[in-house]
Write a protein that holds these residues in place. Structure first.
Motif, mmCIF file in Angstrom:
data_model
loop_
_atom_site.group_PDB
_atom_site.id
_atom_site.type_symbol
_atom_site.label_atom_id
_atom_site.label_comp_id
_atom_site.label_asym_id
_atom_site.label_seq_id
_atom_site.Cartn_x
_atom_site.Cartn_y
_atom_site.Cartn_z
ATOM 1 N N VAL A 225 19.860 34.940 10.747
ATOM 2 C CA VAL A 225 19.907 35.875 11.777
ATOM 3 C C VAL A 225 21.062 37.067 11.451
ATOM 4 O O VAL A 225 22.555 36.480 11.076
ATOM 5 N N PRO A 226 21.013 38.139 11.696
ATOM 6 C CA PRO A 226 22.342 39.119 11.154
ATOM 7 C C PRO A 226 23.504 38.867 12.465
ATOM 8 O O PRO A 226 23.110 38.214 13.465
ATOM 9 N N GLY A 227 24.996 38.658 11.967
ATOM 10 C CA GLY A 227 25.604 38.475 12.836
ATOM 11 C C GLY A 227 25.778 38.983 13.946
ATOM 12 O O GLY A 227 25.898 38.258 14.653
ATOM 13 N N LEU A 228 25.240 40.241 14.211
ATOM 14 C CA LEU A 228 25.085 40.805 15.281
ATOM 15 C C LEU A 228 24.176 39.977 17.077
ATOM 16 O O LEU A 228 24.480 40.652 18.142
ATOM 17 N N LEU A 229 23.300 38.787 16.131
ATOM 18 C CA LEU A 229 22.576 38.369 16.984
ATOM 19 C C LEU A 229 22.945 36.862 17.048
ATOM 20 O O LEU A 229 22.030 36.012 16.929
ATOM 21 N N GLN A 230 23.546 36.652 16.488
ATOM 22 C CA GLN A 230 23.826 35.529 16.007
ATOM 23 C C GLN A 230 24.431 34.492 17.567
ATOM 24 O O GLN A 230 26.057 35.256 18.083
ATOM 25 N N THR A 231 24.142 33.368 17.904
ATOM 26 C CA THR A 231 25.394 32.004 18.183
ATOM 27 C C THR A 231 26.489 32.254 17.931
ATOM 28 O O THR A 231 26.561 31.999 16.706
ATOM 29 N N ALA A 232 27.395 31.531 18.808
ATOM 30 C CA ALA A 232 28.633 30.572 18.129
ATOM 31 C C ALA A 232 28.272 29.560 16.584
ATOM 32 O O ALA A 232 28.708 29.419 15.774
ATOM 33 N N ASN A 233 27.708 28.912 17.501
ATOM 34 C CA ASN A 233 27.170 28.027 17.028
ATOM 35 C C ASN A 233 26.214 27.810 15.146
ATOM 36 O O ASN A 233 26.889 27.634 14.537
ATOM 37 N N TYR A 234 25.785 29.656 15.721
ATOM 38 C CA TYR A 234 24.718 29.364 14.095
ATOM 39 C C TYR A 234 26.039 30.262 13.525
ATOM 40 O O TYR A 234 26.457 29.842 12.403
ATOM 41 N N ALA A 235 26.901 30.988 13.875
ATOM 42 C CA ALA A 235 28.152 31.846 13.243
ATOM 43 C C ALA A 235 28.571 30.920 12.407
ATOM 44 O O ALA A 235 28.968 30.994 11.463
ATOM 45 N N ILE B 98 13.493 40.904 10.595
ATOM 46 C CA ILE B 98 13.972 39.329 10.029
ATOM 47 C C ILE B 98 12.856 38.699 9.450
ATOM 48 O O ILE B 98 11.955 39.434 9.815
ATOM 49 N N ASP B 99 13.401 38.091 7.990
ATOM 50 C CA ASP B 99 12.524 37.487 7.509
ATOM 51 C C ASP B 99 11.767 36.135 8.142
ATOM 52 O O ASP B 99 13.080 35.341 8.624
ATOM 53 N N GLU B 100 10.348 35.644 8.685
ATOM 54 C CA GLU B 100 10.379 34.613 9.393
ATOM 55 C C GLU B 100 10.583 33.272 9.059
ATOM 56 O O GLU B 100 11.032 32.286 9.534
ATOM 57 N N SER B 101 11.007 33.840 7.787
ATOM 58 C CA SER B 101 11.431 31.808 6.737
ATOM 59 C C SER B 101 13.195 31.780 7.768
ATOM 60 O O SER B 101 13.414 30.376 7.631
ATOM 61 N N ALA B 102 13.365 32.800 7.621
ATOM 62 C CA ALA B 102 14.886 32.349 8.290
ATOM 63 C C ALA B 102 14.895 32.080 10.019
ATOM 64 O O ALA B 102 16.028 31.451 10.253
ATOM 65 N N LEU B 103 13.227 32.227 10.070
ATOM 66 C CA LEU B 103 13.740 31.469 11.609
ATOM 67 C C LEU B 103 13.058 30.048 11.778
ATOM 68 O O LEU B 103 13.390 29.322 13.030
ATOM 69 N N ARG B 104 12.904 29.588 10.414
ATOM 70 C CA ARG B 104 12.262 28.165 10.647
ATOM 71 C C ARG B 104 12.780 27.370 9.556
ATOM 72 O O ARG B 104 12.443 26.556 9.090
ATOM 73 N N ARG B 105 14.267 27.306 9.561
ATOM 74 C CA ARG B 105 15.052 26.482 9.055
ATOM 75 C C ARG B 105 14.614 25.543 9.956
ATOM 76 O O ARG B 105 15.586 25.918 11.274
ATOM 77 N N ARG B 106 14.637 24.532 9.478
ATOM 78 C CA ARG B 106 14.682 23.103 10.443
ATOM 79 C C ARG B 106 16.033 22.427 10.270
ATOM 80 O O ARG B 106 16.557 21.988 9.750
ATOM 81 N N ASP B 107 16.851 22.841 11.620
ATOM 82 C CA ASP B 107 18.133 22.656 11.754
ATOM 83 C C ASP B 107 18.257 22.600 13.183
ATOM 84 O O ASP B 107 17.692 23.431 14.583
ATOM 85 N N ALA B 108 19.932 21.738 13.327
ATOM 86 C CA ALA B 108 19.600 21.402 15.344
ATOM 87 C C ALA B 108 20.175 22.430 16.525
ATOM 88 O O ALA B 108 19.253 23.135 17.192
ATOM 89 N N ILE B 109 20.746 23.767 15.336
ATOM 90 C CA ILE B 109 21.019 24.669 15.868
ATOM 91 C C ILE B 109 19.731 26.198 16.295
ATOM 92 O O ILE B 109 20.395 26.633 17.100
ATOM 93 N N MET B 110 19.111 25.735 15.590
ATOM 94 C CA MET B 110 17.975 27.202 15.504
ATOM 95 C C MET B 110 17.076 27.200 16.870
ATOM 96 O O MET B 110 17.004 28.193 17.557
ATOM 97 N N ALA B 111 17.482 26.327 17.639
ATOM 98 C CA ALA B 111 16.727 26.210 19.170
ATOM 99 C C ALA B 111 17.509 27.290 20.077
ATOM 100 O O ALA B 111 16.789 27.606 20.665
ATOM 101 N N GLU B 112 18.903 26.079 19.729
ATOM 102 C CA GLU B 112 19.724 27.715 20.949
ATOM 103 C C GLU B 112 19.823 28.733 20.154
ATOM 104 O O GLU B 112 19.609 30.170 20.837
ATOM 105 N N GLN B 113 19.030 28.753 19.098
ATOM 106 C CA GLN B 113 19.528 30.713 18.386
ATOM 107 C C GLN B 113 18.453 31.825 18.716
ATOM 108 O O GLN B 113 18.777 32.694 18.793
#
Length: 249
Positions: free
Chosen positions: A88-98, A139-154
Motif C-alpha cells: 500500500v503506498p505510504g500516503l495511505l498506510q496506517t501507523a501499524n502497516y507503516a 494498487i495491485d490486488e496481491s498487496a491487499l491479499r497478504r494474510r497479516d494481522a494488520i491488514m484488516a485495519e489497513q
C-alpha cells in the motif's frame, strides 16, 4: 519559554500532565521530544504551535537528502499519483502497516522506526487540507491479499480514504496478467504550475526524477498501470471482498 512563563518543572509538568522528572529529562536531552508533549506545551505557554512546528522542521532535516525534493514536491502538489505492485503506498498506510514495513530493515533502531512512522503519518496531513491535491492511487490486488494481522485495519482505512472526494482508488485485479508496472513502484507529483516530479524506490534508496525524458517515460508507465486497473467503484467492491475474508477488525 517555561522559565519566561515563571513556571518551575513541577508546575509545568502538572499543567501538561507530565511528571517533573519527564520534563527534566526532555529539557536536558535525556529523553527524546514527542509531539504530544510539545502540543501541550504550546497550549500552556501560548506559543501558537511553535514548538510542534519546530519538531516538524527538525524531522524534515533528518530525512535523507535524496528524499527531501520528493517531500517538497508532494507537499506542494495539485495532483498526486501513486502506484505500487507489492505494498500500500505510504500516503495511505496506517501507523501499524507503516511500522511493519519500516521493520523490514532489522538494523533500524526502534526509536528510528517510530520517528519514521510519525513522519509518514505527518505526510498524510495533506489529505485533510482545505484545498487538498487530487490523489489517484493504483494498487495491485496481491498487496491487499497478504494474510497479516494488520491488514484488516489497513483495508478499513483504505475504504475510509476512498470516500474522500479528492481520492481515487484503483486496484489491478489478479487476472490482469503481466503488465508494465510489475517492474516497480512509482509516484508522480504535478505542481500548480503544471510541472511534474517523479519518484522511484529500490532496495537501497530512491530516485527523484524531473528531467523531461524521464518524466515522459514515467507518465507512459502510469498510463499503462492505470489502463489495466479497475474503475473506482469496482475497486472498492474488490477491497470490500478482500476485507470480508480477513474477518472483523
Amino acid at each position: 519559554m517555561r522559565i519566561a512563563a515563571e513556571l518551575n518543572q513541577e508546575e509545568f509538568g502538572r499543567r501538561i500532565n507530565y511528571s517533573s522528572s519527564t520534563v527534566s529529562a526532555i529539557e536536558t536531552g535525556a529523553r527524546p521530544l514527542d509531539r504530544m508533549f510539545l502540543r501541550r506545551a504550546d497550549d500552556i505557554l501560548g506559543t501558537d504551535g511553535l514548538l510542534a512546528s519546530l519538531l516538524k522542521m527538525a524531522d524534515r532535516d533528518r530525512e535523507p537528502s535524496w528524499f527531501r525534493p520528493w517531500l517538497e514536491a508532494e507537499r506542494s502538489a495539485s495532483q498526486l499519483r501513486y502506484f505500487n505492485p507489492t505494498l500500500v503506498p505510504g500516503l495511505l498506510q496506517t501507523a501499524n502497516y507503516a511500522r511493519a514495513v519500516l521493520r523490514f530493515d532489522p538494523t533500524r533502531p526502534e526509536e528510528e522506526v517510530e520517528r519514521q512512522v510519525a513522519a509518514r503519518l505527518e505526510r498524510q496531513e495533506i489529505l485533510g487540507r482545505d484545498q487538498p491535491p487530487l490523489v489517484v492511487a493504483v494498487i495491485d490486488e496481491s498487496a491487499l491479499r497478504r494474510r497479516d494481522a494488520i491488514m484488516a485495519e489497513q483495508l478499513a482505512h483504505l475504504l475510509r480514504l476512498a470516500e474522500l472526494p479528492h481520492l481515487q482508488l484503483h486496484v489491478i485485479p489478479a487476472d490482469a496478467g503481466m503488465y508494465v508496472g510489475l517492474s516497480g513502484p512509482l509516484a508522480l507529483a504535478r505542481s500548480a504550475e503544471g510541472g511534474w516530479v517523479g519518484h522511484l524506490e529500490n532496495q537501497l534508496a530512491a530516485l527523484v526524477v524531473d528531467a523531461e525524458d524521464g518524466i515522459a517515460t514515467l507518465l507512459a508507465r502510469w498510463e499503462g498501470v492505470r489502463g489495466v486497473a479497475l474503475p473506482h467503484a469496482l475497486s472498492i467492491a474488490l477491497v470490500k471482498e478482500v476485507q470480508s475474508q480477513h474477518g472483523p477488525r
